[in-house]
Design a protein around this motif. Structure first.
Motif, PDB file in Angstrom:
ATOM      1  N   ARG A 175       0.794  -1.224   0.000  1.00  8.93           N
ATOM      2  CA  ARG A 175       0.000   0.000   0.000  1.00  8.93           C
ATOM      3  C   ARG A 175       0.837   1.291   0.000  1.00  8.93           C
ATOM      4  NH1 ARG A 175      -5.288   0.635   0.929  1.00  8.93           N
ATOM      5  NH2 ARG A 175      -5.533  -1.381   1.920  1.00  8.93           N
ATOM      6  N   VAL A 209      -5.586  -3.688  -3.453  1.00  9.84           N
ATOM      7  CA  VAL A 209      -4.966  -2.617  -2.663  1.00  9.84           C
ATOM      8  C   VAL A 209      -4.644  -1.436  -3.575  1.00  9.84           C
ATOM      9  CG1 VAL A 209      -3.032  -2.020  -1.159  1.00  9.84           C
ATOM     10  CG2 VAL A 209      -4.006  -4.318  -1.067  1.00  9.84           C
ATOM     11  N   GLU A 213      -5.961   2.567  -3.618  1.00 14.08           N
ATOM     12  CA  GLU A 213      -5.055   3.718  -3.596  1.00 14.08           C
ATOM     13  C   GLU A 213      -5.120   4.545  -4.874  1.00 14.08           C
ATOM     14  OE1 GLU A 213      -3.527   4.946  -1.040  1.00 14.08           O
ATOM     15  OE2 GLU A 213      -4.228   3.332   0.251  1.00 14.08           O
TER      16      GLU A 213
END
Ligand SMILES: *Cc1c(COP(=O)(O)O)cnc(C)c1O
Length: 231
Positions: A175, A209, A213
């Motif tokens: 991340r 993930v 983001e």
């Protein structure tokens, strides 16, 4: 139904769920099927399953396969490192070069494109965010300067950034790298007044993930096609 089709349904569901979780729309995310090492027949099967974006990591391999596929209504991305002596060929064989990591390479692509097509060649800058797996990519401190220079080349269309973070067993550990790419994009876009909408990040084991983001393109091979043959 084919294995690829079944895998695709599961991936689609996971993309949609990750998008929803982060308040995004499914349409904001493009799925790129990564077909390196797989034969043309498998790519055709993927096309028939509905995939329209494909990623290859070598110019020569794609030149060998494209004969039967080049006329499909699909977008072909180069996602692997490009040596500048292959830039001219790459500018012809692909719609998008997603791994530009140096100005001389961008200039070569620009010149090659000028000779072959009226359309601009879409490019992304590959950013090296640490780790040993991938040594290619520019350092974060170089992003803004190279973005400005690449954006000024008349036959290229600089659309955004791409990264391959270090492999993390736990997807959540990737991340910070995805977040960093988004922040670099935001900074460069603001400082240089460039539209850089594309963030190409996330692979089979961590694409959810990446979507959380802000990924707008995820590059997926193994989860669609199974393990690659060792070559
Ligand atoms: C091979 C490759 C991928 C796909 O990796 P998977 O883990 O098989 O999904 C994505 N991006 C790049 C640059 C690659 O070389």
């Amino acid at each position: 139904m084919s294995m690829i089709w079944e895998n695709l349904q599961q991936i689609e569901e996971r993309i949609a769920t990750a998008a929803q979780r982060s308040g995004r729309k499914r349409e904001e995310i493009t799925l790129i099927a990564v077909t390196k090492t797989h034969p043309a027949e498998m790519m055709l099967e993927a096309y028939e399953a509905g995939l329209r974006h494909f990623g290859e990591n070598r110019v020569q391999e794609w030149e060998g396969k494209r004969g039967s596929l080049a006329n499909l209504n699909a977008t072909w991305h180069l996602i692997g490192h490009l040596q500048s002596n292959k830039a001219a060929r790459a500018a012809i064989a692909f719609h998008c070069i997603d791994s530009v990591d140096d100005l001389a390479l961008a200039q070569r692509l620009d010149r090659a494109r000028a000779e072959r097509s009226a359309d601009r060649l879409r490019v992304l800058l590959e950013v090296h965010l640490g780790g040993e797996e991938s040594k290619s990519g520019i350092e974060p401190a170089q992003v803004q300067a190279l973005a400005e220079k690449a954006a000024a080349l008349p036959h290229l269309h600089l659309a955004g950034l791409m990264c391959i973070p270090p492999f993390c067993e736990e997807p959540a550990k990737a991340r910070p790298y995805f977040r960093k790419l988004r922040e670099l994009r935001d900074q460069a876009a603001l400082a240089s007044r460039l539209a850089l909408p594309v963030l190409s990040m996330g692979m089979s084991h961590d694409f959810e993930v990446a979507i959380e983001e802000g990924a707008t393109e995820v590059r997926i091979g193994t989860a669609l096609f199974g393990a690659r043959p060792k070559i």
